[in-house]
Scaffold this motif. Structure first.
Motif, PDB file in Angstrom:
ATOM      1  N   LEU A 142       0.804  -1.219   0.000  1.00 41.84           N
ATOM      2  CA  LEU A 142       0.000   0.000   0.000  1.00 41.84           C
ATOM      3  C   LEU A 142       0.838   1.272   0.000  1.00 41.84           C
ATOM      4  O   LEU A 142       0.294   2.361  -0.214  1.00 41.84           O
ATOM      5  CB  LEU A 142      -0.926   0.015   1.230  1.00 41.84           C
ATOM      6  N   LEU A 143       2.137   1.157   0.239  1.00 40.82           N
ATOM      7  CA  LEU A 143       2.967   2.357   0.269  1.00 40.82           C
ATOM      8  C   LEU A 143       3.025   3.045  -1.093  1.00 40.82           C
ATOM      9  O   LEU A 143       3.103   4.281  -1.167  1.00 40.82           O
ATOM     10  CB  LEU A 143       4.382   2.001   0.732  1.00 40.82           C
ATOM     11  N   GLU A 144       2.977   2.274  -2.164  1.00 41.09           N
ATOM     12  CA  GLU A 144       2.977   2.872  -3.497  1.00 41.09           C
ATOM     13  C   GLU A 144       1.708   3.688  -3.714  1.00 41.09           C
ATOM     14  O   GLU A 144       1.738   4.759  -4.341  1.00 41.09           O
ATOM     15  CB  GLU A 144       3.102   1.779  -4.559  1.00 41.09           C
ATOM     16  N   VAL A 145       0.601   3.199  -3.174  1.00 37.81           N
ATOM     17  CA  VAL A 145      -0.657   3.956  -3.263  1.00 37.81           C
ATOM     18  C   VAL A 145      -0.524   5.267  -2.510  1.00 37.81           C
ATOM     19  O   VAL A 145      -0.964   6.333  -2.978  1.00 37.81           O
ATOM     20  CB  VAL A 145      -1.833   3.130  -2.715  1.00 37.81           C
ATOM     21  N   THR A 178      -8.974  10.837   0.757  1.00 34.99           N
ATOM     22  CA  THR A 178      -8.534   9.442   0.625  1.00 34.99           C
ATOM     23  C   THR A 178      -7.161   9.258   1.260  1.00 34.99           C
ATOM     24  O   THR A 178      -6.898   8.270   1.967  1.00 34.99           O
ATOM     25  CB  THR A 178      -8.495   9.024  -0.843  1.00 34.99           C
ATOM     26  N   LYS A 179      -6.276  10.206   1.017  1.00 32.29           N
ATOM     27  CA  LYS A 179      -4.948  10.148   1.614  1.00 32.29           C
ATOM     28  C   LYS A 179      -5.040  10.204   3.143  1.00 32.29           C
ATOM     29  O   LYS A 179      -4.352   9.451   3.848  1.00 32.29           O
ATOM     30  CB  LYS A 179      -4.103  11.302   1.102  1.00 32.29           C
ATOM     31  N   THR A 180      -5.902  11.076   3.661  1.00 32.16           N
ATOM     32  CA  THR A 180      -6.056  11.209   5.116  1.00 32.16           C
ATOM     33  C   THR A 180      -6.548   9.910   5.743  1.00 32.16           C
ATOM     34  O   THR A 180      -6.038   9.460   6.779  1.00 32.16           O
ATOM     35  CB  THR A 180      -7.029  12.349   5.447  1.00 32.16           C
ATOM     36  N   VAL A 181      -7.542   9.294   5.117  1.00 36.73           N
ATOM     37  CA  VAL A 181      -8.092   8.035   5.637  1.00 36.73           C
ATOM     38  C   VAL A 181      -7.027   6.928   5.591  1.00 36.73           C
ATOM     39  O   VAL A 181      -6.898   6.124   6.523  1.00 36.73           O
ATOM     40  CB  VAL A 181      -9.342   7.618   4.836  1.00 36.73           C
ATOM     41  N   LEU A 182      -6.248   6.890   4.504  1.00 34.96           N
ATOM     42  CA  LEU A 182      -5.206   5.874   4.380  1.00 34.96           C
ATOM     43  C   LEU A 182      -4.146   6.047   5.461  1.00 34.96           C
ATOM     44  O   LEU A 182      -3.693   5.063   6.066  1.00 34.96           O
ATOM     45  CB  LEU A 182      -4.566   5.954   2.996  1.00 34.96           C
ATOM     46  N   MET A 183      -3.747   7.287   5.751  1.00 29.17           N
ATOM     47  CA  MET A 183      -2.745   7.528   6.783  1.00 29.17           C
ATOM     48  C   MET A 183      -3.279   7.167   8.173  1.00 29.17           C
ATOM     49  O   MET A 183      -2.532   6.656   9.013  1.00 29.17           O
ATOM     50  CB  MET A 183      -2.288   8.986   6.753  1.00 29.17           C
ATOM     51  N   LYS A 184      -4.557   7.396   8.409  1.00 27.63           N
ATOM     52  CA  LYS A 184      -5.160   6.998   9.687  1.00 27.63           C
ATOM     53  C   LYS A 184      -5.171   5.478   9.827  1.00 27.63           C
ATOM     54  O   LYS A 184      -4.948   4.941  10.921  1.00 27.63           O
ATOM     55  CB  LYS A 184      -6.576   7.556   9.796  1.00 27.63           C
ATOM     56  N   THR A 185      -5.417   4.788   8.724  1.00 25.89           N
ATOM     57  CA  THR A 185      -5.401   3.323   8.749  1.00 25.89           C
ATOM     58  C   THR A 185      -3.993   2.805   9.033  1.00 25.89           C
ATOM     59  O   THR A 185      -3.807   1.860   9.809  1.00 25.89           O
ATOM     60  CB  THR A 185      -5.898   2.765   7.412  1.00 25.89           C
ATOM     61  N   VAL A 227      14.442  15.174   0.463  1.00 28.52           N
ATOM     62  CA  VAL A 227      13.765  13.884   0.589  1.00 28.52           C
ATOM     63  C   VAL A 227      12.975  13.642  -0.693  1.00 28.52           C
ATOM     64  O   VAL A 227      12.009  14.349  -0.978  1.00 28.52           O
ATOM     65  CB  VAL A 227      12.819  13.854   1.816  1.00 28.52           C
ATOM     66  N   MET A 228      13.403  12.641  -1.443  1.00 25.95           N
ATOM     67  CA  MET A 228      12.698  12.308  -2.675  1.00 25.95           C
ATOM     68  C   MET A 228      11.482  11.433  -2.402  1.00 25.95           C
ATOM     69  O   MET A 228      10.450  11.568  -3.057  1.00 25.95           O
ATOM     70  CB  MET A 228      13.647  11.582  -3.642  1.00 25.95           C
ATOM     71  N   LYS A 229      11.639  10.535  -1.450  1.00 26.87           N
ATOM     72  CA  LYS A 229      10.522   9.645  -1.090  1.00 26.87           C
ATOM     73  C   LYS A 229      10.623   9.354   0.396  1.00 26.87           C
ATOM     74  O   LYS A 229      11.671   8.894   0.864  1.00 26.87           O
ATOM     75  CB  LYS A 229      10.584   8.350  -1.896  1.00 26.87           C
ATOM     76  N   ARG A 237      10.279  -0.818  13.504  1.00 27.01           N
ATOM     77  CA  ARG A 237      11.039  -1.575  12.517  1.00 27.01           C
ATOM     78  C   ARG A 237      10.903  -0.888  11.155  1.00 27.01           C
ATOM     79  O   ARG A 237       9.767  -0.713  10.669  1.00 27.01           O
ATOM     80  CB  ARG A 237      10.539  -3.006  12.421  1.00 27.01           C
ATOM     81  N   PRO A 238      12.009  -0.500  10.521  1.00 21.72           N
ATOM     82  CA  PRO A 238      11.919   0.156   9.209  1.00 21.72           C
ATOM     83  C   PRO A 238      11.305  -0.773   8.165  1.00 21.72           C
ATOM     84  O   PRO A 238      11.737  -1.907   7.991  1.00 21.72           O
ATOM     85  CB  PRO A 238      13.379   0.480   8.862  1.00 21.72           C
ATOM     86  N   VAL A 239      10.280  -0.290   7.491  1.00 22.80           N
ATOM     87  CA  VAL A 239       9.638  -1.044   6.428  1.00 22.80           C
ATOM     88  C   VAL A 239      10.174  -0.603   5.066  1.00 22.80           C
ATOM     89  O   VAL A 239      10.387  -1.419   4.174  1.00 22.80           O
ATOM     90  CB  VAL A 239       8.106  -0.874   6.490  1.00 22.80           C
ATOM     91  N   ARG A 240      10.396   0.709   4.956  1.00 28.07           N
ATOM     92  CA  ARG A 240      10.984   1.250   3.734  1.00 28.07           C
ATOM     93  C   ARG A 240      11.887   2.421   4.093  1.00 28.07           C
ATOM     94  O   ARG A 240      11.487   3.318   4.836  1.00 28.07           O
ATOM     95  CB  ARG A 240       9.911   1.704   2.750  1.00 28.07           C
ATOM     96  N   ALA A 241      13.114   2.385   3.564  1.00 31.62           N
ATOM     97  CA  ALA A 241      14.045   3.479   3.832  1.00 31.62           C
ATOM     98  C   ALA A 241      13.671   4.695   3.004  1.00 31.62           C
ATOM     99  O   ALA A 241      13.207   4.581   1.859  1.00 31.62           O
ATOM    100  CB  ALA A 241      15.471   3.037   3.509  1.00 31.62           C
ATOM    101  N   ALA A 242      13.854   5.867   3.593  1.00 31.02           N
ATOM    102  CA  ALA A 242      13.585   7.111   2.876  1.00 31.02           C
ATOM    103  C   ALA A 242      14.693   7.368   1.864  1.00 31.02           C
ATOM    104  O   ALA A 242      15.875   7.201   2.164  1.00 31.02           O
ATOM    105  CB  ALA A 242      13.480   8.259   3.863  1.00 31.02           C
TER     106      ALA A 242
END
Length: 249
Positions: A142-145, A178-185, A227-229, A237-242
């Motif tokens: 879901l991070l790509e979304v 949609t972005k706000t709801v996704l971040m809350k989830t 910060v590009m991403k 626990r890091p899931v994806r490095a910035a």
């Protein structure tokens, strides 16, 4: 005490034999009854314990000496002359052996119990970790979304939004919601974004994509300038490095 009992029994049995009035079994019964009655009337019956006042077990030698001290009176014959020492030695040796075996078994039981408890705790921790990080793979997908929604919201400026038609404003608000709801989830499941701009570069959390000369940077050398991403962290626990740009010398 034991020596006096044996002496009394022998004396009574001997006298009965001289008289020739009773059988052997009858003489022994009379001797024991007479001895017990004598001890009861004199109030001299003593209680021997295999533990000391602190509740600790006595060794065989310590118990033997205790019996000797309580039994042999001043002026009397030594205890071991009345009760042969060779008859006592096997009992004392076996007693000491059983004590040592008991200590060994207790030590093994304690160690096994501690190891079982450690295994149980490790198992519980693994189960908890499995529950916590079970959504890790789904979150990564879901991070790509989330990235696409970030780009969509960030691509519209305030001036463009003011000049846009009502339909476009409604669409923009829908994307932003949609972005706000996704971040809350994400937050509900312990996933949070990490925007490290201005922070010290950490290879465990950041991925250096390019470098920025210090003359063109606002931050110190070795710190994140762009910060590009953004990165994401799930329960520490890091899931994806910035993906970042770092200030160089």
């Amino acid at each position: 005490m034991l020596s006096r009992t044996i002496a009394r029994v022998a004396s009574i049995v001997g006298r009965s034999g001289e008289a020739g009035l009773l059988s052997s079994s009858s003489r022994l019964s009379v001797a024991l009854n007479s001895t017990q009655a004598a001890e009861s009337s004199n109030g001299s019956t003593e209680k021997f314990e295999l533990k000391d006042v602190k509740g600790l077990r006595l060794s065989g030698d310590a118990y033997f000496n205790l019996v000797r001290e309580r039994t042999v009176k001043e002026g009397e014959d030594d205890f071991q002359l009345k009760v042969p020492l060779p008859a006592f030695e096997p009992l004392l040796k076996e007693y000491d052996t059983l004590i040592e075996e008991g200590k060994d078994y207790k030590d093994r039981y304690t160690r096994a119990l501690a190891e079982t408890e450690n295994v149980r705790r490790r198992g519980m921790k693994q189960v908890e970790d499995t529950k916590v990080f079970a959504v890790q793979g789904f979150c990564k997908d879901l991070l790509e979304v989330a990235d696409i929604l970030d780009l969509a919201v960030g691509s519209v400026t305030e001036d463009q939004l003011k000049a846009a038609s009502p339909e476009m404003k409604i669409l923009f608000d829908g994307v932003k919601m949609t972005k706000t709801v996704l971040m809350k989830t994400f937050a509900k499941h312990g996933l949070r974004p990490s925007n490290p701009i201005g922070e010290q570069f950490d290879p465990n959390l950041h991925e250096a994509v390019f470098q920025v000369p210090k003359e063109q940077a606002k931050h110190s050398v070795g710190h994140v300038e762009h910060v590009m991403k953004i990165g994401y962290i799930l329960k520490e626990r890091p899931v994806r490095a910035a993906q970042v740009g770092v200030v160089k010398e």
